[in-house]
Design a protein around this motif. Sequence first.
Motif, PDB file in Angstrom:
ATOM      1  N   GLU A 151      38.827  37.301  28.115  1.00 17.37           N
ATOM      2  CA  GLU A 151      37.919  38.098  28.922  1.00 17.37           C
ATOM      3  C   GLU A 151      38.576  39.441  29.235  1.00 17.37           C
ATOM      4  O   GLU A 151      39.772  39.522  29.484  1.00 17.37           O
ATOM      5  CB  GLU A 151      37.624  37.342  30.220  1.00 17.37           C
ATOM      6  CG  GLU A 151      36.577  37.971  31.111  1.00 17.37           C
ATOM      7  CD  GLU A 151      36.336  37.138  32.356  1.00 17.37           C
ATOM      8  OE1 GLU A 151      35.195  36.690  32.570  1.00 17.37           O
ATOM      9  OE2 GLU A 151      37.300  36.915  33.120  1.00 17.37           O
ATOM     10  N   THR A 153      39.311  42.546  31.630  1.00 15.56           N
ATOM     11  CA  THR A 153      39.343  42.809  33.066  1.00 15.56           C
ATOM     12  C   THR A 153      39.722  44.263  33.317  1.00 15.56           C
ATOM     13  O   THR A 153      40.790  44.712  32.897  1.00 15.56           O
ATOM     14  CB  THR A 153      40.354  41.889  33.780  1.00 15.56           C
ATOM     15  OG1 THR A 153      39.991  40.520  33.558  1.00 15.56           O
ATOM     16  CG2 THR A 153      40.378  42.178  35.274  1.00 15.56           C
ATOM     17  N   THR A 155      40.165  47.234  36.401  1.00 15.49           N
ATOM     18  CA  THR A 155      40.376  47.387  37.837  1.00 15.49           C
ATOM     19  C   THR A 155      40.231  48.859  38.219  1.00 15.49           C
ATOM     20  O   THR A 155      40.849  49.728  37.593  1.00 15.49           O
ATOM     21  CB  THR A 155      41.771  46.889  38.259  1.00 15.49           C
ATOM     22  OG1 THR A 155      41.913  45.513  37.876  1.00 15.49           O
ATOM     23  CG2 THR A 155      41.947  47.007  39.765  1.00 15.49           C
ATOM     24  N   GLN A 183      31.160  42.123  38.767  1.00 15.74           N
ATOM     25  CA  GLN A 183      32.196  42.839  39.499  1.00 15.74           C
ATOM     26  C   GLN A 183      32.444  42.225  40.872  1.00 15.74           C
ATOM     27  O   GLN A 183      31.587  41.564  41.456  1.00 15.74           O
ATOM     28  CB  GLN A 183      31.801  44.308  39.675  1.00 15.74           C
ATOM     29  CG  GLN A 183      30.654  44.528  40.654  1.00 15.74           C
ATOM     30  CD  GLN A 183      30.236  45.983  40.743  1.00 15.74           C
ATOM     31  OE1 GLN A 183      29.758  46.571  39.784  1.00 15.74           O
ATOM     32  NE2 GLN A 183      30.413  46.568  41.928  1.00 15.74           N
ATOM     33  N   VAL A 200      36.996  44.999  40.733  1.00 20.77           N
ATOM     34  CA  VAL A 200      37.429  44.346  39.502  1.00 20.77           C
ATOM     35  C   VAL A 200      36.200  43.983  38.683  1.00 20.77           C
ATOM     36  O   VAL A 200      35.275  43.332  39.178  1.00 20.77           O
ATOM     37  CB  VAL A 200      38.269  43.079  39.797  1.00 20.77           C
ATOM     38  CG1 VAL A 200      38.666  42.387  38.502  1.00 20.77           C
ATOM     39  CG2 VAL A 200      39.508  43.461  40.613  1.00 20.77           C
ATOM     40  N   ARG A 202      34.853  42.093  35.183  1.00 21.25           N
ATOM     41  CA  ARG A 202      35.203  41.136  34.132  1.00 21.25           C
ATOM     42  C   ARG A 202      34.026  40.993  33.175  1.00 21.25           C
ATOM     43  O   ARG A 202      32.917  40.633  33.596  1.00 21.25           O
ATOM     44  CB  ARG A 202      35.571  39.776  34.738  1.00 21.25           C
ATOM     45  CG  ARG A 202      36.857  39.793  35.544  1.00 21.25           C
ATOM     46  CD  ARG A 202      37.224  38.402  36.051  1.00 21.25           C
ATOM     47  NE  ARG A 202      38.521  38.386  36.716  1.00 21.25           N
ATOM     48  CZ  ARG A 202      38.713  38.649  37.996  1.00 21.25           C
ATOM     49  NH1 ARG A 202      37.658  38.938  38.764  1.00 21.25           N
ATOM     50  NH2 ARG A 202      39.928  38.628  38.513  1.00 21.25           N
ATOM     51  N   ARG A 204      32.897  40.042  28.797  1.00 23.13           N
ATOM     52  CA  ARG A 204      33.351  39.380  27.565  1.00 23.13           C
ATOM     53  C   ARG A 204      33.920  40.415  26.607  1.00 23.13           C
ATOM     54  O   ARG A 204      33.583  41.590  26.642  1.00 23.13           O
ATOM     55  CB  ARG A 204      32.202  38.616  26.902  1.00 23.13           C
ATOM     56  CG  ARG A 204      31.063  39.484  26.425  1.00 23.13           C
ATOM     57  CD  ARG A 204      29.950  38.634  25.827  1.00 23.13           C
ATOM     58  NE  ARG A 204      28.844  39.443  25.344  1.00 23.13           N
ATOM     59  CZ  ARG A 204      28.803  40.022  24.155  1.00 23.13           C
ATOM     60  NH1 ARG A 204      29.825  39.880  23.332  1.00 23.13           N
ATOM     61  NH2 ARG A 204      27.761  40.743  23.778  1.00 23.13           N
TER      62      ARG A 204
END
Length: 306
Positions: A151, A153, A155, A183, A200, A202, A204
């Motif tokens: 995944e 990620t 930030t 998020q 944050v 996330r 695919r």
Amino acid sequence: MKIISAGLLLLLLSGLRADNKKIEVRAMVGSTVDLSCIYPEENSFKLNELFVYWQIDINGEPKSVAYYLSGNSSVGHDEYKDRAQMSLDSMKQGDFSLHLYNITPQDEQEFNCLVFRNLTKIWHVVVMLHVAANYSMPVVIAPSNASQDEELTFTCMSKDGYPRPNVYWINRTDNSLLDEALQNSTATLNARGLYDVVSVLRIRWTPNVNVGCCIENVLLHQNLTVSSQTGALKEDEGSNPDIPGGDTYALRNRVVVAVLAVLIVAVAIAVGWACRGQCPHWSYAAGAQASRSELELTGQPLLGGG
């Protein structure tokens, strides 16, 4: 003095229940602002007849910010010591505005201005002070070396802003908003009373993902957006000059060979002119034959036969 204060307090409370004028003001953290309270019907007052009172409500209880009474002016709440001031000269002309210095986020609230002449309320203004501070430019940390089964990620961080921001993640391919469910955003108050925000995202795995993080300050009508992209765009292999066998690489080789061939021919001709009287075996035909041999290295067609 206590009896007078209690009587004045009752007058103030009764004044708060009456109709009043409302004003909205915006100020930046650290700046100075004038909270306007101007009596519209008269511009000449005797100070010894006036009682001017500025107050706020803290937990439902009125707290003094600053006041003027019969030649005596003072600041009430400790929070406004050396930060709140009224002008005596202005009050003589019906301007009872409060000058508030070094604005803090805690100043965002309603300020009540009450003006009494000989203990009769003549004017009441409510000033709603909105406080703002610019957020820092967002910093986005993108994932690195993520594999296809992982995944992604991202930030996003920004700090020292006010009021609490809205955070959006954007698909920069078509500038559409990404689903908020992807998020997780957190805004916390720091030691200065300003907000620091961390969000944050996330999603695919997708090759060459291009997303943007937007921090919105609604009060300032301000959007700060920073983009971040994973992966690198691959150049066309046939046009990459660092790939042997590519078109550019082959063209470079042909140019080098052609230049060398021209230099060799030029040297041969120069030698021929220099020693044609001393070298009996040299002839134009021989020079031409040398030229033919070198030109054939370049793969160029010969002019005039062959």
